[in-house]
Design a protein around this motif. Structure first.
Motif, PDB file in Angstrom:
ATOM      1  N   CYS A   5       7.355  19.910  54.169  1.00  0.00           N
ATOM      2  CA  CYS A   5       6.871  19.933  52.788  1.00  0.00           C
ATOM      3  C   CYS A   5       7.229  18.607  52.123  1.00  0.00           C
ATOM      4  O   CYS A   5       8.396  18.194  52.139  1.00  0.00           O
ATOM      5  CB  CYS A   5       7.506  21.092  52.020  1.00  0.00           C
ATOM      6  N   ARG A   6       6.239  17.958  51.541  1.00  0.00           N
ATOM      7  CA  ARG A   6       6.479  16.677  50.868  1.00  0.00           C
ATOM      8  C   ARG A   6       7.192  16.867  49.532  1.00  0.00           C
ATOM      9  O   ARG A   6       7.794  15.929  49.021  1.00  0.00           O
ATOM     10  CB  ARG A   6       5.156  15.942  50.656  1.00  0.00           C
ATOM     11  N   ASP A   7       7.142  18.073  48.964  1.00  0.00           N
ATOM     12  CA  ASP A   7       7.768  18.305  47.659  1.00  0.00           C
ATOM     13  C   ASP A   7       9.243  18.694  47.764  1.00  0.00           C
ATOM     14  O   ASP A   7      10.076  18.168  47.043  1.00  0.00           O
ATOM     15  CB  ASP A   7       7.002  19.372  46.881  1.00  0.00           C
ATOM     16  N   CYS A   8       9.572  19.625  48.665  1.00  0.00           N
ATOM     17  CA  CYS A   8      10.966  20.089  48.726  1.00  0.00           C
ATOM     18  C   CYS A   8      11.667  19.750  50.046  1.00  0.00           C
ATOM     19  O   CYS A   8      12.866  19.957  50.172  1.00  0.00           O
ATOM     20  CB  CYS A   8      11.042  21.596  48.469  1.00  0.00           C
ATOM     21  N   GLY A   9      10.918  19.249  51.038  1.00  0.00           N
ATOM     22  CA  GLY A   9      11.531  18.870  52.301  1.00  0.00           C
ATOM     23  C   GLY A   9      11.688  19.996  53.304  1.00  0.00           C
ATOM     24  O   GLY A   9      12.232  19.794  54.391  1.00  0.00           O
ATOM     25  N   LEU A  60      -0.540  24.941  61.625  1.00  0.00           N
ATOM     26  CA  LEU A  60      -0.935  24.073  60.516  1.00  0.00           C
ATOM     27  C   LEU A  60      -0.768  24.857  59.217  1.00  0.00           C
ATOM     28  O   LEU A  60      -1.719  25.458  58.720  1.00  0.00           O
ATOM     29  CB  LEU A  60      -2.392  23.620  60.682  1.00  0.00           C
ATOM     30  N   PRO A  61       0.441  24.877  58.673  1.00  0.00           N
ATOM     31  CA  PRO A  61       0.664  25.662  57.455  1.00  0.00           C
ATOM     32  C   PRO A  61      -0.121  25.103  56.278  1.00  0.00           C
ATOM     33  O   PRO A  61      -0.247  23.891  56.118  1.00  0.00           O
ATOM     34  CB  PRO A  61       2.165  25.552  57.223  1.00  0.00           C
ATOM     35  N   SER A  62      -0.656  26.001  55.468  1.00  0.00           N
ATOM     36  CA  SER A  62      -1.435  25.568  54.308  1.00  0.00           C
ATOM     37  C   SER A  62      -0.551  25.334  53.086  1.00  0.00           C
ATOM     38  O   SER A  62      -0.928  24.609  52.178  1.00  0.00           O
ATOM     39  CB  SER A  62      -2.513  26.588  53.975  1.00  0.00           C
ATOM     40  N   ARG A  63       0.632  25.974  53.089  1.00  0.00           N
ATOM     41  CA  ARG A  63       1.556  25.752  51.983  1.00  0.00           C
ATOM     42  C   ARG A  63       2.979  26.032  52.433  1.00  0.00           C
ATOM     43  O   ARG A  63       3.221  26.693  53.448  1.00  0.00           O
ATOM     44  CB  ARG A  63       1.190  26.584  50.771  1.00  0.00           C
ATOM     45  N   CYS A  64       3.905  25.561  51.641  1.00  0.00           N
ATOM     46  CA  CYS A  64       5.323  25.710  51.930  1.00  0.00           C
ATOM     47  C   CYS A  64       5.778  27.129  51.594  1.00  0.00           C
ATOM     48  O   CYS A  64       5.519  27.607  50.489  1.00  0.00           O
ATOM     49  CB  CYS A  64       6.109  24.693  51.101  1.00  0.00           C
ATOM     50  N   LYS A  72       6.131  26.940  47.747  1.00  0.00           N
ATOM     51  CA  LYS A  72       4.704  27.290  47.604  1.00  0.00           C
ATOM     52  C   LYS A  72       3.789  26.072  47.383  1.00  0.00           C
ATOM     53  O   LYS A  72       2.623  26.215  47.078  1.00  0.00           O
ATOM     54  CB  LYS A  72       4.470  28.307  46.479  1.00  0.00           C
ATOM     55  N   SER A  73       4.312  24.869  47.556  1.00  0.00           N
ATOM     56  CA  SER A  73       3.506  23.660  47.428  1.00  0.00           C
ATOM     57  C   SER A  73       2.478  23.587  48.562  1.00  0.00           C
ATOM     58  O   SER A  73       2.730  24.049  49.673  1.00  0.00           O
ATOM     59  CB  SER A  73       4.412  22.428  47.488  1.00  0.00           C
ATOM     60  N   GLU A  74       1.345  23.000  48.286  1.00  0.00           N
ATOM     61  CA  GLU A  74       0.326  22.801  49.317  1.00  0.00           C
ATOM     62  C   GLU A  74       0.397  21.394  49.906  1.00  0.00           C
ATOM     63  O   GLU A  74      -0.481  20.996  50.659  1.00  0.00           O
ATOM     64  CB  GLU A  74      -1.053  23.086  48.732  1.00  0.00           C
TER      65      GLU A  74
END
Length: 96
Positions: A62-66, A76-80, A84-86
């Motif tokens: 995840c680019r937002d929370c790591g 291939l996850p669509s979100r964290c 819940k970030s995409e």
């Protein structure tokens, strides 16, 4: 073996031996979808099992929370699942 005679999985394995790549990068290179690449990578991992090579996977992140503790690395996850970030980077595959 001529390049035209190689199977998709052989081409995929050869590409992963050259350099690490994401499903999207491999999809572009091999004219496939990213999800098809992931399915083929599952089979390639079985092919190298028991040889002196191994398939290595850098997990999706995840680019937002790591967050990078996904249960299924070949996905291939669509979100964290955590924040819940995409904004999730794809896994990276290589054969060493």
């Amino acid at each position: 073996m001529r390049e035209a005679d190689e199977t998709t999985r052989q081409k995929l394995a050869d590409a992963l031996r050259e350099e690490p790549a994401t499903p999207s990068e491999l999809a572009t290179r091999l004219d496939l979808t990213p999800h098809a690449v992931v399915r083929h990578v599952e089979h390639v991992s079985k092919s190298v099992d028991g040889t002196d090579e191994q398939l290595l996977v850098a997990p999706p992140t995840c680019r937002d929370c790591g967050f990078d503790d996904y249960d299924d690395l070949l996905n291939l996850p669509s979100r964290c699942p955590d924040c819940k970030s995409e904004s999730v980077d794809e896994p990276t595959f290589t054969i060493e």
